[in-house]
Write a protein that holds these residues in place. Sequence first.
Motif, PDB file in Angstrom:
ATOM      1  N   VAL A  45       6.404  29.449 113.381  1.00  0.00           N
ATOM      2  CA  VAL A  45       5.703  29.993 112.216  1.00  0.00           C
ATOM      3  C   VAL A  45       6.530  31.122 111.587  1.00  0.00           C
ATOM      4  O   VAL A  45       7.134  31.920 112.298  1.00  0.00           O
ATOM      5  CB  VAL A  45       4.330  30.578 112.640  1.00  0.00           C
TER       6      VAL A  45
ATOM      7  N   TRP B 188      -6.142  35.737 113.012  1.00  0.00           N
ATOM      8  CA  TRP B 188      -5.193  34.689 112.610  1.00  0.00           C
ATOM      9  C   TRP B 188      -4.292  34.317 113.791  1.00  0.00           C
ATOM     10  O   TRP B 188      -4.044  33.132 114.036  1.00  0.00           O
ATOM     11  CB  TRP B 188      -4.362  35.185 111.423  1.00  0.00           C
TER      12      TRP B 188
ATOM     13  N   GLN C 114      -3.781  30.739 115.585  1.00  0.00           N
ATOM     14  CA  GLN C 114      -2.471  30.085 115.691  1.00  0.00           C
ATOM     15  C   GLN C 114      -2.172  29.683 117.132  1.00  0.00           C
ATOM     16  O   GLN C 114      -1.648  28.604 117.401  1.00  0.00           O
ATOM     17  CB  GLN C 114      -1.363  31.022 115.204  1.00  0.00           C
TER      18      GLN C 114
ATOM     19  N   HIS D 243      -1.595  26.029 118.417  1.00  0.00           N
ATOM     20  CA  HIS D 243      -0.308  25.717 119.039  1.00  0.00           C
ATOM     21  C   HIS D 243      -0.518  25.045 120.395  1.00  0.00           C
ATOM     22  O   HIS D 243       0.155  24.065 120.725  1.00  0.00           O
ATOM     23  CB  HIS D 243       0.510  27.000 119.208  1.00  0.00           C
TER      24      HIS D 243
END
Lengths: 134, 248
Positions: B157, B233, B237, B241
């Motif tokens: 990312v 956030w 993520q 993931h």
Amino acid sequence: MHELSVCEALLAQVRATATANGADGVGRITVRLGPLSGVEPDLLAQAFTIARNGPMTAEASLHIETQPIRLRCRDCGNENEAEANRLLCKACGSYRTDLISGDELLLARVELHGVSRHPTNSTDSEQQERPDHV
Amino acid sequence: MCETCGCSVPDQNHPTPADTHTVEVLRGLMDANDHAAGHNREHFNRTGTLVINLMSSPGSGKTQLLEHTARLVKDRINIAVIEGDLETENDAERLRKQGVRAHQIATGSACHLDAHLVHRALHDFPLEVDGQITDILFIENVGNLVCPAAFDLGQHVNVVLLSTTEGDDKPAKYPVMFRAADLVVISKSDLLPYMDDFKVERAEQALRGLGVETPVLRTAAGRQEDIASWIEWLDGQLTKHRQQQQVA
């Protein structure tokens, strides 16, 4: 100014190509560059004059083919050219666009010297006709 | 002037030796870097570590955001940081003070990290220490909105910070960098009342002008500390993931 790093990577590829083809020198190097690649053509050309000093590429020249930025709209399907910081559909104004071209950073072709199967008669080469660039 | 070799003979009259051939190559100039980046990504995926490349101008608060992130999550998320700066060990030291493992890459005069530099750092900086696996590895790139965008490091990312003390038109000025972002963080948002010229809406509009749907969130890692949306956030993520890693 990362153009020098990019240029060194370019020349490493060029030298590898020359070696793989049994060449002893490199002439014109053609690079395809899009405005969204993050590489500035002028800075790359400047870096090239420094980085080319080395085996096989000391006499090489750099030719940059700049590519246009082209988009396809995901909403209306329109295709249009765009500016680097205005990547919107010109037909419907949508920001849901995909890049078709404009971020290229490619070594397109290399002119190699000394790859003839009969390398003995190169002294009167000035008499030869110049073939068109491929 | 001749474009082939720069001599004074007009281009069309310049002789080309018989032993000259042109070969088509059509390979990306970044192939060597991208190859190394792919290698790094495989390495990260072996431990299932989520890797986040943090980019911004110098001074927009990357290290400060990481310091506060470490303080808030280190008890439940194992994080580590690779720092990229031209000189000094300062930023790595700041993070170590927060009890986080940190490795400093001093790039010398290089204005960006590349995949090879990160690869070399990984030799001295394992992702698994005493059986503890790193959940999130942050790579804090050299402060620069131009060059780091061109180099894949193997991250999963990209996060780009834009602080309220900068211009809100930065996305329009640095399109390559902001197009590469998976998240844009408006940092130092507690200063918004004092920054008459910075409008979050204008920054978002400039970002949309790049034809991207990148999410934008605000953080204040300074005095009025509020980085809740960022932590949320990050959690999202990490969950995403791990799900992707299980499928793969």
